[in-house]
Design a protein around this motif. Sequence first.
Motif, PDB file in Angstrom:
ATOM      1  N   THR A  51       5.915 -11.576   9.438  1.00 52.12           N
ATOM      2  CA  THR A  51       5.162 -12.077   8.229  1.00 52.12           C
ATOM      3  C   THR A  51       6.056 -11.469   7.198  1.00 52.12           C
ATOM      4  O   THR A  51       6.306 -12.139   6.178  1.00 52.12           O
ATOM      5  CB  THR A  51       3.808 -11.724   8.191  1.00 52.12           C
ATOM      6  OG1 THR A  51       3.205 -12.367   9.199  1.00 52.12           O
ATOM      7  CG2 THR A  51       3.349 -12.085   6.995  1.00 52.12           C
ATOM      8  N   ILE A  52       6.245 -10.179   7.049  1.00 51.34           N
ATOM      9  CA  ILE A  52       7.078  -9.616   5.845  1.00 51.34           C
ATOM     10  C   ILE A  52       8.372 -10.374   5.849  1.00 51.34           C
ATOM     11  O   ILE A  52       8.958 -10.737   4.543  1.00 51.34           O
ATOM     12  CB  ILE A  52       7.212  -8.198   5.994  1.00 51.34           C
ATOM     13  CG1 ILE A  52       5.845  -7.392   5.868  1.00 51.34           C
ATOM     14  CG2 ILE A  52       8.237  -7.547   5.115  1.00 51.34           C
ATOM     15  CD1 ILE A  52       5.736  -5.914   6.086  1.00 51.34           C
ATOM     16  N   LEU A  53       9.136 -10.365   6.966  1.00 49.12           N
ATOM     17  CA  LEU A  53      10.452 -11.113   6.947  1.00 49.12           C
ATOM     18  C   LEU A  53      10.624 -12.401   6.393  1.00 49.12           C
ATOM     19  O   LEU A  53      11.687 -12.879   5.862  1.00 49.12           O
ATOM     20  CB  LEU A  53      11.140 -10.768   8.338  1.00 49.12           C
ATOM     21  CG  LEU A  53      11.621  -9.344   8.767  1.00 49.12           C
ATOM     22  CD1 LEU A  53      11.939  -9.206  10.218  1.00 49.12           C
ATOM     23  CD2 LEU A  53      12.621  -8.537   7.520  1.00 49.12           C
ATOM     24  N   GLN A  54       9.506 -13.191   6.574  1.00 49.22           N
ATOM     25  CA  GLN A  54       9.430 -14.594   6.211  1.00 49.22           C
ATOM     26  C   GLN A  54       9.294 -14.448   4.596  1.00 49.22           C
ATOM     27  O   GLN A  54       9.530 -15.755   4.163  1.00 49.22           O
ATOM     28  CB  GLN A  54       8.313 -15.418   6.938  1.00 49.22           C
ATOM     29  CG  GLN A  54       8.585 -15.406   8.360  1.00 49.22           C
ATOM     30  CD  GLN A  54       7.237 -16.002   9.048  1.00 49.22           C
ATOM     31  OE1 GLN A  54       6.239 -15.968   8.836  1.00 49.22           O
ATOM     32  NE2 GLN A  54       7.609 -16.704  10.182  1.00 49.22           N
ATOM     33  N   GLU A  55       8.776 -13.343   4.274  1.00 45.51           N
ATOM     34  CA  GLU A  55       8.661 -13.586   2.611  1.00 45.51           C
ATOM     35  C   GLU A  55       9.542 -12.911   1.974  1.00 45.51           C
ATOM     36  O   GLU A  55       9.724 -12.784   0.789  1.00 45.51           O
ATOM     37  CB  GLU A  55       7.214 -12.970   2.406  1.00 45.51           C
ATOM     38  CG  GLU A  55       6.045 -13.829   3.169  1.00 45.51           C
ATOM     39  CD  GLU A  55       4.655 -12.957   3.006  1.00 45.51           C
ATOM     40  OE1 GLU A  55       4.621 -12.155   2.395  1.00 45.51           O
ATOM     41  OE2 GLU A  55       3.665 -13.631   3.498  1.00 45.51           O
ATOM     42  N   ASP A  56      10.320 -11.686   2.694  1.00 45.62           N
ATOM     43  CA  ASP A  56      11.066 -10.969   1.982  1.00 45.62           C
ATOM     44  C   ASP A  56      12.516 -11.064   2.398  1.00 45.62           C
ATOM     45  O   ASP A  56      13.008 -10.572   3.294  1.00 45.62           O
ATOM     46  CB  ASP A  56      10.712  -9.356   1.905  1.00 45.62           C
ATOM     47  CG  ASP A  56      11.461  -8.392   1.246  1.00 45.62           C
ATOM     48  OD1 ASP A  56      12.482  -8.764   0.773  1.00 45.62           O
ATOM     49  OD2 ASP A  56      11.071  -7.141   1.264  1.00 45.62           O
ATOM     50  N   ASP A  57      13.309 -11.754   1.741  1.00 45.90           N
ATOM     51  CA  ASP A  57      14.682 -12.021   1.932  1.00 45.90           C
ATOM     52  C   ASP A  57      15.525 -10.927   1.546  1.00 45.90           C
ATOM     53  O   ASP A  57      17.113 -11.018   1.618  1.00 45.90           O
ATOM     54  CB  ASP A  57      15.143 -13.345   1.507  1.00 45.90           C
ATOM     55  CG  ASP A  57      15.236 -13.575   0.215  1.00 45.90           C
ATOM     56  OD1 ASP A  57      14.667 -12.648  -0.708  1.00 45.90           O
ATOM     57  OD2 ASP A  57      15.736 -14.654  -0.487  1.00 45.90           O
ATOM     58  N   LEU A  58      15.065  -9.894   1.083  1.00 51.33           N
ATOM     59  CA  LEU A  58      15.991  -8.699   0.588  1.00 51.33           C
ATOM     60  C   LEU A  58      16.151  -7.763   1.580  1.00 51.33           C
ATOM     61  O   LEU A  58      16.947  -6.632   1.426  1.00 51.33           O
ATOM     62  CB  LEU A  58      15.368  -8.258  -0.718  1.00 51.33           C
ATOM     63  CG  LEU A  58      15.559  -9.015  -1.919  1.00 51.33           C
ATOM     64  CD1 LEU A  58      14.761  -8.397  -3.016  1.00 51.33           C
ATOM     65  CD2 LEU A  58      16.804  -9.569  -2.192  1.00 51.33           C
ATOM     66  N   VAL A  59      15.317  -7.791   2.691  1.00 50.90           N
ATOM     67  CA  VAL A  59      15.506  -6.674   3.645  1.00 50.90           C
ATOM     68  C   VAL A  59      16.921  -6.981   4.333  1.00 50.90           C
ATOM     69  O   VAL A  59      17.347  -8.218   4.660  1.00 50.90           O
ATOM     70  CB  VAL A  59      14.483  -6.830   4.750  1.00 50.90           C
ATOM     71  CG1 VAL A  59      14.670  -6.197   6.051  1.00 50.90           C
ATOM     72  CG2 VAL A  59      13.054  -6.642   4.101  1.00 50.90           C
ATOM     73  N   ALA A  60      17.758  -5.951   4.602  1.00 55.02           N
ATOM     74  CA  ALA A  60      18.932  -6.042   5.213  1.00 55.02           C
ATOM     75  C   ALA A  60      18.851  -5.441   6.519  1.00 55.02           C
ATOM     76  O   ALA A  60      19.816  -5.659   7.353  1.00 55.02           O
ATOM     77  CB  ALA A  60      19.962  -5.213   4.294  1.00 55.02           C
ATOM     78  N   LEU A  61      18.017  -4.361   6.718  1.00 52.60           N
ATOM     79  CA  LEU A  61      18.082  -3.686   8.101  1.00 52.60           C
ATOM     80  C   LEU A  61      16.446  -3.534   8.539  1.00 52.60           C
ATOM     81  O   LEU A  61      15.432  -3.535   7.933  1.00 52.60           O
ATOM     82  CB  LEU A  61      18.489  -1.968   7.921  1.00 52.60           C
ATOM     83  CG  LEU A  61      19.934  -1.765   7.433  1.00 52.60           C
ATOM     84  CD1 LEU A  61      20.062  -0.614   7.041  1.00 52.60           C
ATOM     85  CD2 LEU A  61      20.834  -2.220   8.446  1.00 52.60           C
ATOM     86  N   VAL A  62      16.498  -3.472   9.981  1.00 48.47           N
ATOM     87  CA  VAL A  62      15.012  -3.301  10.528  1.00 48.47           C
ATOM     88  C   VAL A  62      15.196  -2.188  11.667  1.00 48.47           C
ATOM     89  O   VAL A  62      16.028  -2.006  12.148  1.00 48.47           O
ATOM     90  CB  VAL A  62      14.538  -4.790  11.203  1.00 48.47           C
ATOM     91  CG1 VAL A  62      13.425  -4.321  12.100  1.00 48.47           C
ATOM     92  CG2 VAL A  62      14.498  -5.545  10.150  1.00 48.47           C
ATOM     93  N   PHE A  63      14.353  -1.057  11.294  1.00 43.79           N
ATOM     94  CA  PHE A  63      14.129   0.137  12.219  1.00 43.79           C
ATOM     95  C   PHE A  63      12.927  -0.192  13.021  1.00 43.79           C
ATOM     96  O   PHE A  63      11.780  -0.119  12.234  1.00 43.79           O
ATOM     97  CB  PHE A  63      14.282   1.387  11.676  1.00 43.79           C
ATOM     98  CG  PHE A  63      14.202   2.694  12.362  1.00 43.79           C
ATOM     99  CD1 PHE A  63      14.874   2.630  13.631  1.00 43.79           C
ATOM    100  CD2 PHE A  63      13.193   3.642  12.242  1.00 43.79           C
ATOM    101  CE1 PHE A  63      14.839   3.801  14.423  1.00 43.79           C
ATOM    102  CE2 PHE A  63      13.034   4.584  12.962  1.00 43.79           C
ATOM    103  CZ  PHE A  63      13.915   4.799  14.248  1.00 43.79           C
ATOM    104  N   SER A  64      12.907  -0.387  14.277  1.00 49.19           N
ATOM    105  CA  SER A  64      11.788  -0.815  14.862  1.00 49.19           C
ATOM    106  C   SER A  64      11.421   0.053  16.164  1.00 49.19           C
ATOM    107  O   SER A  64      12.277  -0.022  17.036  1.00 49.19           O
ATOM    108  CB  SER A  64      11.599  -2.299  15.189  1.00 49.19           C
ATOM    109  OG  SER A  64      10.321  -2.869  15.836  1.00 49.19           O
ATOM    110  N   ASP A  65      10.025   0.590  16.333  1.00 47.04           N
ATOM    111  CA  ASP A  65       9.661   0.977  17.835  1.00 47.04           C
ATOM    112  C   ASP A  65       9.745  -0.075  18.665  1.00 47.04           C
ATOM    113  O   ASP A  65       9.670  -1.341  18.268  1.00 47.04           O
ATOM    114  CB  ASP A  65       8.493   1.600  17.565  1.00 47.04           C
ATOM    115  CG  ASP A  65       7.808   2.380  18.830  1.00 47.04           C
ATOM    116  OD1 ASP A  65       8.777   2.698  19.510  1.00 47.04           O
ATOM    117  OD2 ASP A  65       6.896   2.793  18.923  1.00 47.04           O
ATOM    118  N   ILE A  66       9.842   0.045  19.984  1.00 49.53           N
ATOM    119  CA  ILE A  66       9.748  -1.101  21.073  1.00 49.53           C
ATOM    120  C   ILE A  66       8.516  -1.139  21.363  1.00 49.53           C
ATOM    121  O   ILE A  66       7.989  -2.281  21.395  1.00 49.53           O
ATOM    122  CB  ILE A  66      10.817  -0.695  22.191  1.00 49.53           C
ATOM    123  CG1 ILE A  66      12.137  -0.916  21.781  1.00 49.53           C
ATOM    124  CG2 ILE A  66      10.405  -1.704  23.149  1.00 49.53           C
ATOM    125  CD1 ILE A  66      13.154  -0.447  22.853  1.00 49.53           C
TER     126      ILE A  66
END
Length: 127
Positions: A51-66
């Motif tokens: 949801t955030i990534l659909q609204e925020d096109d300024l994010v360049a990196l994602v650090f995610s738990d699996i």
Amino acid sequence: MKPSVRPTDPQRPPRILVVEDEPTVRLLIAMHLAEHGFFVVEAASADDAMTILQEDDLVALVFSDIQMPGETDGVGLAQWIGRERPDLKVLLTSGRAVPATAGAWPFIPKPYRPENVESRLRTMADV
């Protein structure tokens, strides 16, 4: 789903989305990254991250738990990013056995040192 910790100079790149369902772990890594110049946005699940990534096109990196609750795990999030936001770089983490499908993305095991995550993300972002 909220912008959270900001560095003192919000113009400093890069902007990173930290996706972690454990609030303390998420807060600690978000604080470290913000203190070291990243603009940090947080999500507690892959579903929230999408949801955030659909609204925020300024994010360049994602650090995610699996491993996370919800319909989608971190690998599913990385796959979604590959389809919907192929410009983003993804770093995955886990303290459990890593699914074979996670091998397509950079990985750092838990427990990790925040400095190691920061260094890896800087390399990925070329900063």
